[in-house]
Design a protein around this motif. Structure first.
Motif: not given
Length: 140
Positions: A61-62, A65-66, A94, A101-102, A105-106, A108-109, A113
């Motif tokens: 997950a990290t 998102t990174t 999840y 998921f990516r 996250s991307f 909604s950053a 971020k």
């Protein structure tokens, strides 16, 4: 005895991608495999394999998102071999696929971020990633 379990947990956290067998974990703290498994579960509430799987899912997950690593590359980095099993397990944990998921996250950053993502964008971009970035820039 809790100190022995703590040492194994620290080893797992240092490098979840490493191959951990029950026998190797037990041997590293001078216990038999069945007793180590019993002790680990009585202290953590879960067997060692499930604990390791959770660590790997958190690491995935990290990375999702990174970084802009592909799911296949992430599967390899977290020490798994089968992408389809990873996707199934990730969705079980999840509630969405790794790609969903990516994307969630991307998009909604928050602004800081997003800036960080722009600054740390990897040099070896892929066409699909460029399309995502271009869409994101146009939307913002």
């Amino acid at each position: 005895m809790a100190e022995r379990v703590k040492r194994v947990i620290e080893m797992m956290q240092c490098d979840p991608s490493k191959t951990f067998t029950l026998e190797k974990m037990a041997e590293s703290v001078n216990l038999s495999a069945p007793y180590f498994c019993f002790l680990f579960k009585s202290i953590t509430g879960v067997p060692p394999a499930k604990y390791l799987k959770t660590l790997r899912m958190q690491q995935a997950a990290t990375l999702l998102t990174t970084t802009f690593l592909s799911v296949k590359e992430i599967v390899s980095r977290i020490g798994l071999a089968d992408e389809s099993h990873f996707v199934r397990d990730f969705k079980r944990v999840y509630g969405v696929t790794p790609s969903e998921f990516r994307n969630a996250s991307f998009f909604s950053a928050d602004a800081t971020k997003r800036e960080s993502l722009r600054e740390n964008w990897p040099m070896n971009r892929k066409i699909g990633q460029l399309i995502i970035l271009a869409s994101w820039v146009l939307l913002n």
